[in-house]
Design a protein around this motif. Structure first.
Motif, PDB file in Angstrom:
ATOM      1  N   GLN A   1      -0.384 -33.133   0.667  1.00  0.00           N
ATOM      2  CA  GLN A   1      -0.966 -32.769  -0.623  1.00  0.00           C
ATOM      3  C   GLN A   1       0.084 -32.520  -1.693  1.00  0.00           C
ATOM      4  O   GLN A   1      -0.238 -32.481  -2.883  1.00  0.00           O
ATOM      5  CB  GLN A   1      -1.856 -31.535  -0.460  1.00  0.00           C
ATOM      6  N   HIS A   2       1.343 -32.366  -1.277  1.00  0.00           N
ATOM      7  CA  HIS A   2       2.399 -32.151  -2.266  1.00  0.00           C
ATOM      8  C   HIS A   2       2.736 -33.486  -2.937  1.00  0.00           C
ATOM      9  O   HIS A   2       2.921 -34.506  -2.255  1.00  0.00           O
ATOM     10  CB  HIS A   2       3.649 -31.571  -1.617  1.00  0.00           C
ATOM     11  N   PRO A   3       2.851 -33.526  -4.251  1.00  0.00           N
ATOM     12  CA  PRO A   3       3.050 -34.806  -4.954  1.00  0.00           C
ATOM     13  C   PRO A   3       4.368 -35.499  -4.643  1.00  0.00           C
ATOM     14  O   PRO A   3       4.500 -36.702  -4.917  1.00  0.00           O
ATOM     15  CB  PRO A   3       2.965 -34.405  -6.435  1.00  0.00           C
ATOM     16  N   GLN A   4       5.348 -34.801  -4.080  1.00  0.00           N
ATOM     17  CA  GLN A   4       6.621 -35.436  -3.772  1.00  0.00           C
ATOM     18  C   GLN A   4       6.743 -35.890  -2.320  1.00  0.00           C
ATOM     19  O   GLN A   4       7.786 -36.398  -1.919  1.00  0.00           O
ATOM     20  CB  GLN A   4       7.780 -34.496  -4.115  1.00  0.00           C
ATOM     21  N   ILE A   5       5.706 -35.719  -1.545  1.00  0.00           N
ATOM     22  CA  ILE A   5       5.713 -36.170  -0.156  1.00  0.00           C
ATOM     23  C   ILE A   5       4.765 -37.352  -0.018  1.00  0.00           C
ATOM     24  O   ILE A   5       3.588 -37.249  -0.361  1.00  0.00           O
ATOM     25  CB  ILE A   5       5.318 -35.031   0.795  1.00  0.00           C
ATOM     26  N   ASP A   6       5.279 -38.467   0.465  1.00  0.00           N
ATOM     27  CA  ASP A   6       4.434 -39.659   0.565  1.00  0.00           C
ATOM     28  C   ASP A   6       4.362 -40.239   1.973  1.00  0.00           C
ATOM     29  O   ASP A   6       3.627 -41.200   2.209  1.00  0.00           O
ATOM     30  CB  ASP A   6       4.891 -40.738  -0.409  1.00  0.00           C
ATOM     31  N   LYS A   7       5.121 -39.676   2.919  1.00  0.00           N
ATOM     32  CA  LYS A   7       5.096 -40.196   4.279  1.00  0.00           C
ATOM     33  C   LYS A   7       5.383 -39.064   5.259  1.00  0.00           C
ATOM     34  O   LYS A   7       6.246 -38.216   5.006  1.00  0.00           O
ATOM     35  CB  LYS A   7       6.136 -41.298   4.452  1.00  0.00           C
ATOM     36  N   ILE A   8       4.661 -39.065   6.383  1.00  0.00           N
ATOM     37  CA  ILE A   8       4.907 -38.089   7.445  1.00  0.00           C
ATOM     38  C   ILE A   8       5.039 -38.846   8.758  1.00  0.00           C
ATOM     39  O   ILE A   8       4.212 -39.706   9.078  1.00  0.00           O
ATOM     40  CB  ILE A   8       3.778 -37.048   7.550  1.00  0.00           C
ATOM     41  N   ILE A   9       6.088 -38.524   9.502  1.00  0.00           N
ATOM     42  CA  ILE A   9       6.295 -39.087  10.832  1.00  0.00           C
ATOM     43  C   ILE A   9       6.013 -37.992  11.849  1.00  0.00           C
ATOM     44  O   ILE A   9       6.660 -36.943  11.832  1.00  0.00           O
ATOM     45  CB  ILE A   9       7.726 -39.617  11.001  1.00  0.00           C
ATOM     46  N   VAL A  10       5.040 -38.201  12.719  1.00  0.00           N
ATOM     47  CA  VAL A  10       4.690 -37.203  13.713  1.00  0.00           C
ATOM     48  C   VAL A  10       5.137 -37.702  15.084  1.00  0.00           C
ATOM     49  O   VAL A  10       4.833 -38.837  15.480  1.00  0.00           O
ATOM     50  CB  VAL A  10       3.174 -36.874  13.681  1.00  0.00           C
ATOM     51  N   ALA A  11       5.903 -36.869  15.786  1.00  0.00           N
ATOM     52  CA  ALA A  11       6.422 -37.224  17.109  1.00  0.00           C
ATOM     53  C   ALA A  11       5.529 -36.603  18.170  1.00  0.00           C
ATOM     54  O   ALA A  11       5.414 -35.381  18.254  1.00  0.00           O
ATOM     55  CB  ALA A  11       7.858 -36.735  17.255  1.00  0.00           C
ATOM     56  N   LEU A  12       4.898 -37.445  18.982  1.00  0.00           N
ATOM     57  CA  LEU A  12       3.904 -37.011  19.956  1.00  0.00           C
ATOM     58  C   LEU A  12       4.378 -37.259  21.378  1.00  0.00           C
ATOM     59  O   LEU A  12       5.187 -38.147  21.638  1.00  0.00           O
ATOM     60  CB  LEU A  12       2.593 -37.778  19.737  1.00  0.00           C
TER      61      LEU A  12
END
Length: 229
Positions: A43-54
């Protein structure tokens, strides 16, 4: 506006929760802890990608509505946190800076994240933290007090932690190669002589670790949702 990627290590089993599943998949306010944590970030305007390690055999993530999001990349995590974070970093295209955030820390505020991201202007990375307020006791293995420690200049380390990409990648790789105990990203940076800045954040940014934390996290989360609606 500069944009950033976040690595979220989520391969742990959370034994201290005494639950039937890893703690990141426990529910509060209608969603899993992991979903709340990921949504607070994206939801933060400066974050556009998240990598989740499962975990390789994770049976839960695929069933989450968030799993098909186009801003989300999944990688296979490792045995330890540092292994998972390193796997996430290696899945990125080269970047100037990267954030790392705990999967079970759902109450991050936008104000705290803004303060942390401002570190990129100075070139030295750091982490959110809170000053120690309680009296600190050092004990032996039998839980008998050895001494009272001074709390002056002691801080609780939180996340996100935010460092130049290449610096963090190199520190984690060298640390793992040398058998270093890496408790968080900052500890890897510190071990190889890097500077780390503490950014004072809110104590409401708790990590859900024990069963009692669930109700407190739900209370804080409802407060944040009212503020940022």
């Amino acid at each position: 506006m500069q944009h950033y990627t976040v690595v979220v290590p989520a391969a742990g089993v959370g034994k201290r929760m005494q639950a039937d599943r890893p703690k990141q998949y426990l529910h509060i306010a209608g969603k899993t802890l992991l979903e709340h944590s990921l949504e607070r970030l994206i939801q933060h305007p400066q974050i556009d990608k998240i990598i989740v390690a499962l975990d390789k055999h994770d049976p839960y993530f695929e069933d989450l509505p968030i799993a098909q999001s186009d801003w989300l990349i999944r990688v296979e995590g490792g045995k330890e946190r540092a292994d998972s974070v390193l796997a996430g970093l290696k899945a990125m295209n080269t970047a100037e800076w990267v954030l790392v955030h705990d999967a079970a820390r759902p109450c991050l505020s936008r104000n705290d994240l803004n303060k942390l991201l401002a570190l990129s202007q100075g070139g030295i990375g750091g982490l959110l933290a809170t000053p120690v307020r309680d009296t600190m006791k050092r004990a032996n293995s039998d839980s008998k007090v050895l001494k009272t420690e001074s709390r002056v200049n002691l801080w609780h380390a939180l996340t996100p932690q935010f460092f130049p990409y290449q610096q963090l990648l190199d520190a984690l790789q060298q640390g793992l190669d040398s058998g270093l105990e890496i408790t968080d990203e900052a500890s890897a940076i510190e071990a190889f002589g890097g500077e780390v800045i503490l950014v004072e954040g809110s104590a409401t940014n708790i990590k859900v670790t024990h069963p009692d934390d669930l109700q407190l996290a739900e209370f804080y989360l409802s407060h944040l949702q009212r503020i940022y609606q």
